[in-house]
Design an enzyme around this catalytic site. Structure first.
Site, mmCIF file in Angstrom:
data_model
loop_
_atom_site.group_PDB
_atom_site.id
_atom_site.type_symbol
_atom_site.label_atom_id
_atom_site.label_comp_id
_atom_site.label_asym_id
_atom_site.label_seq_id
_atom_site.Cartn_x
_atom_site.Cartn_y
_atom_site.Cartn_z
ATOM 1 N N LYS A 1 2.449 -3.413 7.155
ATOM 2 C CA LYS A 1 2.596 -3.519 5.799
ATOM 3 C C LYS A 1 3.966 -3.024 5.583
ATOM 4 O O LYS A 1 4.763 -3.660 4.773
ATOM 5 C CB LYS A 1 1.611 -2.712 5.021
ATOM 6 C CG LYS A 1 0.229 -3.182 4.954
ATOM 7 C CD LYS A 1 -0.124 -4.640 4.394
ATOM 8 C CE LYS A 1 0.445 -4.778 2.840
ATOM 9 N NZ LYS A 1 0.003 -6.172 2.401
ATOM 10 N N TYR B 1 -2.016 -0.818 10.878
ATOM 11 C CA TYR B 1 -1.955 -1.424 9.720
ATOM 12 C C TYR B 1 -0.713 -1.049 8.658
ATOM 13 O O TYR B 1 0.008 -1.782 8.147
ATOM 14 C CB TYR B 1 -3.298 -1.144 8.878
ATOM 15 C CG TYR B 1 -3.332 -1.205 7.376
ATOM 16 C CD1 TYR B 1 -3.400 -2.607 6.881
ATOM 17 C CD2 TYR B 1 -3.198 -0.300 6.557
ATOM 18 C CE1 TYR B 1 -3.499 -2.721 5.674
ATOM 19 C CE2 TYR B 1 -3.165 -0.655 4.941
ATOM 20 C CZ TYR B 1 -3.394 -1.845 4.643
ATOM 21 O OH TYR B 1 -3.151 -2.144 3.384
ATOM 22 N N THR C 1 0.824 -1.183 -0.016
ATOM 23 C CA THR C 1 0.131 -0.024 -0.018
ATOM 24 C C THR C 1 0.935 1.155 0.022
ATOM 25 O O THR C 1 1.816 1.298 0.601
ATOM 26 C CB THR C 1 -0.826 -0.043 1.136
ATOM 27 O OG1 THR C 1 -1.704 1.217 1.569
ATOM 28 C CG2 THR C 1 -0.018 -0.368 2.363
ATOM 29 N N ASP C 2 0.213 2.339 -0.517
ATOM 30 C CA ASP C 2 1.041 3.636 -0.431
ATOM 31 C C ASP C 2 1.102 4.450 0.946
ATOM 32 O O ASP C 2 1.769 5.227 1.198
ATOM 33 C CB ASP C 2 0.284 4.638 -1.278
ATOM 34 C CG ASP C 2 -0.994 5.011 -1.174
ATOM 35 O OD1 ASP C 2 -1.615 4.276 -0.076
ATOM 36 O OD2 ASP C 2 -1.586 5.908 -1.812
ATOM 37 N N GLU C 3 0.040 3.420 1.869
ATOM 38 C CA GLU C 3 0.265 4.177 3.384
ATOM 39 C C GLU C 3 1.528 3.842 4.030
ATOM 40 O O GLU C 3 1.789 4.514 4.858
ATOM 41 C CB GLU C 3 -1.093 3.403 4.111
ATOM 42 C CG GLU C 3 -2.220 3.566 3.376
ATOM 43 C CD GLU C 3 -3.586 3.113 4.318
ATOM 44 O OE1 GLU C 3 -3.373 3.299 5.283
ATOM 45 O OE2 GLU C 3 -4.588 2.851 3.689
HETATM 46 P P1 NAD Z 1 -9.248 -7.660 2.082
HETATM 47 O O1 NAD Z 1 -9.399 -7.408 3.461
HETATM 48 O O2 NAD Z 1 -10.483 -7.539 1.240
HETATM 49 O O3 NAD Z 1 -8.895 -9.179 1.643
HETATM 50 C C1 NAD Z 1 -7.856 -9.831 2.462
HETATM 51 C C2 NAD Z 1 -8.050 -11.283 2.235
HETATM 52 O O4 NAD Z 1 -6.863 -12.063 2.738
HETATM 53 C C3 NAD Z 1 -9.425 -12.065 2.660
HETATM 54 O O5 NAD Z 1 -9.951 -12.850 1.810
HETATM 55 C C4 NAD Z 1 -8.739 -12.762 3.811
HETATM 56 O O6 NAD Z 1 -9.641 -13.998 4.018
HETATM 57 C C5 NAD Z 1 -7.566 -13.154 3.414
HETATM 58 N N1 NAD Z 1 -6.566 -13.320 4.513
HETATM 59 C C6 NAD Z 1 -6.623 -12.733 5.792
HETATM 60 N N2 NAD Z 1 -5.632 -13.208 6.567
HETATM 61 C C7 NAD Z 1 -5.097 -14.508 5.909
HETATM 62 C C8 NAD Z 1 -4.166 -15.278 6.363
HETATM 63 N N3 NAD Z 1 -3.706 -15.478 7.716
HETATM 64 N N4 NAD Z 1 -3.924 -16.514 5.900
HETATM 65 C C9 NAD Z 1 -4.778 -16.566 4.390
HETATM 66 N N5 NAD Z 1 -5.614 -15.714 4.265
HETATM 67 C C10 NAD Z 1 -5.678 -14.320 4.571
HETATM 68 O O7 NAD Z 1 -7.987 -6.796 1.258
HETATM 69 P P2 NAD Z 1 -7.788 -6.309 0.041
HETATM 70 O O8 NAD Z 1 -8.489 -4.815 0.254
HETATM 71 O O9 NAD Z 1 -8.315 -6.955 -1.015
HETATM 72 O O10 NAD Z 1 -6.085 -5.955 0.081
HETATM 73 C C11 NAD Z 1 -5.473 -6.964 -0.566
HETATM 74 C C12 NAD Z 1 -3.944 -6.562 -0.614
HETATM 75 O O11 NAD Z 1 -3.669 -5.423 -1.198
HETATM 76 C C13 NAD Z 1 -3.464 -6.411 0.984
HETATM 77 O O12 NAD Z 1 -2.269 -7.000 1.243
HETATM 78 C C14 NAD Z 1 -3.553 -4.694 1.154
HETATM 79 O O13 NAD Z 1 -2.603 -4.508 2.172
HETATM 80 C C15 NAD Z 1 -3.294 -4.401 -0.144
HETATM 81 N N6 NAD Z 1 -3.817 -3.110 -0.646
HETATM 82 C C16 NAD Z 1 -5.148 -2.865 -0.564
HETATM 83 C C17 NAD Z 1 -5.562 -1.623 -0.720
HETATM 84 C C18 NAD Z 1 -7.134 -1.074 -0.858
HETATM 85 O O14 NAD Z 1 -7.221 -0.135 -1.012
HETATM 86 N N7 NAD Z 1 -8.005 -2.005 -0.336
HETATM 87 C C19 NAD Z 1 -4.776 -0.494 -1.311
HETATM 88 C C20 NAD Z 1 -3.371 -0.858 -1.491
HETATM 89 C C21 NAD Z 1 -2.917 -2.079 -1.223
#
Ligand code: NAD
Length: 351
Positions: A163, A159, A134-136
């Site tokens: 990350k 969080y 993430t950019d955070e």
């Molecule tokens: P989300 O919370 O919707 O999904 C996370 C998934 O990971 C879920 O399906 C969950 O069941 C699974 N999970 C959690 N813990 C687990 C574990 N211990 N073992 C296996 N599976 C596990 O998240 P998202 O919004 O889809 O984000 C996905 C990735 O992208 C993350 O790494 C997040 O940091 C990154 N990201 C998200 C955003 C955003 O805006 N949502 C932006 C930039 C980066």
């Protein structure tokens, strides 16, 4: 044929990646997901019966489970998206964030390294481990400037700190052991299948139901919004063409204040589903999130010029698609609102 493990493939972004990859003729995709509250196999209904898709329920902290999956599936690439992802939940309780995001990423890196070490030389060269972040991790911007790949890390929340730690681990596994790691850091995503604890789906659903629309602080915090399918394409581009050991920032140049986002949703819903009073009347300013970063904005020039990726959606086209998707797909979100999460305030810090 490319064989790809997607961790967190039942989550918001992971499911977009899996739906995209399952549509590719020469890709086999294995979705490795623990199915926490945020994991939802209903998001994969469109692809669950495809012969090139399979699901394994596993926790990324479980080394034995990971070893078994690597040994039987024999991936060419890992796209690591599994994480605890909600800042507000990390403020209320950070333990799961440390467990999954840091210990889980470490365990996955080790499992990948063991598997990769045993590959023939040509396969070792072409193997990729994409760590999705993430950019955070960069902290907060003032009124001007953009996050670049060279911006120093300065995370604010449990969080983003977790990350940041996982990014450092992934890069260290490249430098120390030679594991072919690439990292992506993306801005805020939105789109279909977004769990309704996050700002955009929460506001869409509360507005539809005539409930208050909570805006943190004065609503002036700025996020750089990217449509989730643009992110999925960026990640696949980075896996195929990104340079090992590099970081790529992903963003669509769509900075909007939170209040602007909320007002846009209100106006669009008033147009699509007219109500007795304007939805803007439902906006309620609430106590700000502790440690709330003021502004995020991504410079994606490296990804655009080096790998030729471009965001296809503007905020205006993407938000329209998103709102229409929620209007048409109550089957997906109604059980979540009735069960796992009904829209209550999260993330006020407690002693
Ligand atoms: P989300 O919370 O919707 O999904 C996370 C998934 O990971 C879920 O399906 C969950 O069941 C699974 N999970 C959690 N813990 C687990 C574990 N211990 N073992 C296996 N599976 C596990 O998240 P998202 O919004 O889809 O984000 C996905 C990735 O992208 C993350 O790494 C997040 O940091 C990154 N990201 C998200 C955003 C955003 O805006 N949502 C932006 C930039 C980066």
């Amino acid at each position: 044929m490319k064989r790809v493990i997607v961790t967190g493939g039942a989550g918001f972004i992971g499911s977009a990646v899996v739906r995209m990859l399952a549509g590719e003729a020469d890709v086999e995709v294995l979705n490795l997901d623990k199915l926490t509250y945020a994991g939802n196999l209903a998001s994969l209904r469109a692809v669950e019966n495809r012969p090139n898709y399979r699901f394994e329920q596993a926790d990324i902290v479980d080394r034995a489970a990971l070893d078994a999956i690597f040994a039987s599936f024999r991936p060419d690439a890992v796209m690591h998206l599994a994480a605890e992802s909600h800042v507000d939940r990390s403020i209320t309780g950070s333990k799961d964030f440390i467990e999954t995001n840091i210990v889980g990423t470490f365990t996955l890196l080790e499992a990948a390294r063991t598997y990769w070490s045993g590959l023939p030389e040509a396969d070792r060269q072409s193997f990729r481990f994409l760590h999705v972040s993430t950019d955070e991790v960069y902290g907060s911007l003032g009124e001007t400037g953009l996050f670049k790949e060279t911006t120093p890390y300065d995370p604010s929340s449990p969080y983003s700190a977790s990350k940041a730690a996982s990014d450092h681990l992934a890069m260290a596994w490249m430098r120390t052991y030679g594991l072919p790691v690439v990292i992506s850091n993306c801005s805020n995503n939105y789109g279909p299948f977004h769990f309704p604890e996050k700002l955009i789906p929460l506001i869409v659903l509360n507005a539809l139901e005539g409930r208050p629309l909570p805006v943190y602080g004065d609503g002036s915090n700025i996020r750089d919004w990217l449509f989730v399918e643009d992110h999925a394409r960026a990640l696949w581009t980075i896996v195929r063409s990104g340079r090992v050991g590099e970081t790529y920032n992903v963003g669509g140049r769509n900075e909007r204040s939170n209040l602007h986002v909320v007002e846009t949703i209100c106006d669009a819903l008033d147009h699509l589903r007219p109500a007795a009073t304007p939805r803007r009347d439902l906006i309620t300013f609430v106590t700000d999130r502790p440690g709330h970063d003021h502004r995020y904005a991504i410079d994606a020039t490296k990804l655009e010029t080096e790998l030729g990726w471009r965001a296809q959606e503007t905020f205006e086209t993407g938000i329209r698609r998103t709102i229409e998707w929620y209007l048409d797909n109550g089957w997906w979100w109604q059980p979540l609102r009735a069960g796992v999460y009904a829209g209550e305030r999260l993330g006020l810090s407690k002693p």
